[in-house]
Design an enzyme around this catalytic site. Structure first.
Site, PDB file in Angstrom:
ATOM      1  N   ARG A 189       0.817  -1.200  -0.010  1.00  0.00           N
ATOM      2  CA  ARG A 189      -0.088   0.089   0.005  1.00  0.00           C
ATOM      3  C   ARG A 189       1.005   1.357   0.091  1.00  0.00           C
ATOM      4  O   ARG A 189       0.636   2.102  -0.834  1.00  0.00           O
ATOM      5  CB  ARG A 189      -0.852  -0.031   1.461  1.00  0.00           C
ATOM      6  CG  ARG A 189      -1.779  -1.265   1.302  1.00  0.00           C
ATOM      7  CD  ARG A 189      -3.238  -0.624   1.059  1.00  0.00           C
ATOM      8  NE  ARG A 189      -3.943  -2.010   1.437  1.00  0.00           N
ATOM      9  CZ  ARG A 189      -5.209  -1.987   2.162  1.00  0.00           C
ATOM     10  NH1 ARG A 189      -4.938  -0.891   3.135  1.00  0.00           N
ATOM     11  NH2 ARG A 189      -5.844  -2.868   2.466  1.00  0.00           N
ATOM     12  N   ASP A 214     -16.453   8.483   8.427  1.00  0.00           N
ATOM     13  CA  ASP A 214     -15.036   7.728   8.320  1.00  0.00           C
ATOM     14  C   ASP A 214     -14.019   8.507   8.355  1.00  0.00           C
ATOM     15  O   ASP A 214     -14.106   9.757   8.305  1.00  0.00           O
ATOM     16  CB  ASP A 214     -15.513   6.677   7.024  1.00  0.00           C
ATOM     17  CG  ASP A 214     -14.657   5.828   6.940  1.00  0.00           C
ATOM     18  OD1 ASP A 214     -15.230   4.425   7.260  1.00  0.00           O
ATOM     19  OD2 ASP A 214     -13.253   5.668   6.995  1.00  0.00           O
TER      20      ASP A 214
HETATM   21  C1  LIG Z   1     -14.008  -2.767   7.669  1.00  0.00           C
HETATM   22  S1  LIG Z   1     -14.912  -1.284   7.316  1.00  0.00           S
HETATM   23  C2  LIG Z   1     -16.396  -1.354   8.190  1.00  0.00           C
HETATM   24  C3  LIG Z   1     -17.521  -0.718   7.376  1.00  0.00           C
HETATM   25  C4  LIG Z   1     -18.934  -0.997   8.031  1.00  0.00           C
HETATM   26  N1  LIG Z   1     -19.113  -0.344   9.204  1.00  0.00           N
HETATM   27  C5  LIG Z   1     -19.225  -2.425   8.031  1.00  0.00           C
HETATM   28  O1  LIG Z   1     -19.542  -3.062   8.974  1.00  0.00           O
HETATM   29  O2  LIG Z   1     -19.546  -3.044   6.779  1.00  0.00           O
HETATM   30  C6  LIG Z   1     -13.923  -0.065   8.701  1.00  0.00           C
HETATM   31  C7  LIG Z   1     -13.939   1.104   8.318  1.00  0.00           C
HETATM   32  O3  LIG Z   1     -13.412   2.060   9.557  1.00  0.00           O
HETATM   33  C8  LIG Z   1     -12.617   3.013   9.268  1.00  0.00           C
HETATM   34  N2  LIG Z   1     -11.925   3.546  10.176  1.00  0.00           N
HETATM   35  C9  LIG Z   1     -10.800   2.891  10.688  1.00  0.00           C
HETATM   36  N3  LIG Z   1     -10.062   3.659  11.610  1.00  0.00           N
HETATM   37  C10 LIG Z   1     -10.949   4.642  12.080  1.00  0.00           C
HETATM   38  C11 LIG Z   1     -11.104   5.852  12.804  1.00  0.00           C
HETATM   39  N4  LIG Z   1      -9.931   5.897  13.568  1.00  0.00           N
HETATM   40  N5  LIG Z   1     -11.868   6.621  12.950  1.00  0.00           N
HETATM   41  C12 LIG Z   1     -13.040   6.480  11.929  1.00  0.00           C
HETATM   42  N6  LIG Z   1     -13.048   5.528  11.125  1.00  0.00           N
HETATM   43  C13 LIG Z   1     -11.839   4.521  10.849  1.00  0.00           C
HETATM   44  C14 LIG Z   1     -12.009   2.652   7.932  1.00  0.00           C
HETATM   45  O4  LIG Z   1     -11.532   3.569   7.198  1.00  0.00           O
HETATM   46  C15 LIG Z   1     -13.106   1.564   7.244  1.00  0.00           C
HETATM   47  O5  LIG Z   1     -13.830   2.448   6.249  1.00  0.00           O
END
Ligand SMILES: C[S@@+](CC[C@H](N)C(=O)[O-])C[C@H]1O[C@@H](n2cnc3c(N)ncnc32)[C@H](O)[C@@H]1O
Length: 280
Positions: free
Chosen positions: A42, A143
């Site tokens: 990445r 997000d």
């Molecule tokens: C695996 S996805 C989950 C998406 C959705 N909630 C679901 O369950 O299908 C995790 C998301 O968390 C976000 N994320 C990671 N660290 C974060 C943070 N510190 N604050 C807000 N969002 C965060 C990532 O960018 C990503 O889009």
């Protein structure tokens, strides 16, 4: 220092440790040892794009930079896997919960919305619950990753992303593209009107989120945080929940270490503790 098996740029365990500390401090994300190849691939893209010599130069540059490169760095390291109606039982519970709310605007929050499938599934659930394209529901979707938020706000997906939805849901809530847009679909206007997207880092000291919510979906993001970080985030989320509000977690997340804050009231669904005491 040993190079971890990569040819284009030197990448050793010291570089990996440095990345690990930086992303943890920035976003709360704990990277396991097994993520070395992911980090290499990445961030290599970024290093190549910036025309830099390698990881040391890139990480020095990052640490000196202010806004922009940090956004690119975090965007590169987040995991954004999601889907429409992921963990479908949550949406059945949400539907019942919406119908039990007093009259007036109902506020919902998708706190790690990724590319938008989650908040749009919440919006579809609201339309179905109230049998209306204009239900009394507003959804804030946030997000950390700015790139996924752009995609979410566009609401354009490859058609196979909605293949698992019923024909009725597809027809009511999505427009299928033709010509150059064949193979794509767009979330219809009535759903997009209900959802507001904005960036929010769950680790930030202050969240620019006002008021209370009837339900918060904070799913499949806590798994990247250590237990202390999870506890702090849950404590803040709970302050934004109505007394009878629901907090939805991901399938592999349990909040038992925060039993003084939230209690389970179903499969990965929680209620604030204080309010449970008041209700009993
Ligand atoms: C695996 S996805 C989950 C998406 C959705 N909630 C679901 O369950 O299908 C995790 C998301 O968390 C976000 N994320 C990671 N660290 C974060 C943070 N510190 N604050 C807000 N969002 C965060 C990532 O960018 C990503 O889009």
């Amino acid at each position: 220092m040993e190079n971890i098996g990569h040819t284009e740029f030197t990448f050793n365990s010291e570089d990996f440790e440095r990345v690990r500390k930086l992303i943890h401090a920035r976003a709360g994300i704990s990277l396991a040892d097994s993520k070395q190849n992911l980090v290499y691939s990445r961030l290599s893209r970024r290093i190549r794009k910036l025309g830099m010599r390698g990881f040391t130069q890139y990480l020095d540059f990052l640490e000196r930079s202010h806004g922009e490169e940090w956004t690119e760095f975090t965007n590169a390291l987040t995991t954004n896997l999601t889907s429409f109606f992921r963990e479908a039982h949550h949406f059945d519970i949400l539907r019942e919960h919406l119908l039990s709310q007093p009259a007036g605007k109902i506020r919902l929050w998708s706190a790690a919305s990724s590319t938008g499938e989650e908040p749009y599934s919440m919006a579809i659930t609201a339309c179905e619950a109230f049998n209306s394209e204009c239900p009394p529901v507003e959804i804030i979707a946030t997000d950390l990753d700015t790139q996924v938020l752009e995609k979410a706000a566009r609401g354009v997906y490859s058609i196979d992303r909605i293949a698992g939805l019923s024909k009725e849901r597809q027809k009511k809530h999505f427009m299928k593209g033709g010509g150059p847009n064949a193979g794509q679909c767009r979330v219809k206007e009535h759903l997009r009107r209900m959802v507001t997207f904005r960036q929010l880092n769950l680790l930030a000291p202050s969240w620019h989120i006002e008021g209370q919510f009837s339900a918060i979906f904070c799913r499949n993001v806590m798994i990247y945080f250590d237990k202390d970080t999870q506890y702090r985030v849950i404590a803040k989320l709970v302050r934004h929940l109505n007394p009878d509000g629901l907090l939805f977690a991901g399938h592999s997340e349990s909040f038992f270490h925060a039993a003084d804050l939230v209690r389970s009231c179903g499969k990965t669904v929680y209620r604030p503790v204080q309010n449970m005491k008041e209700a009993s």
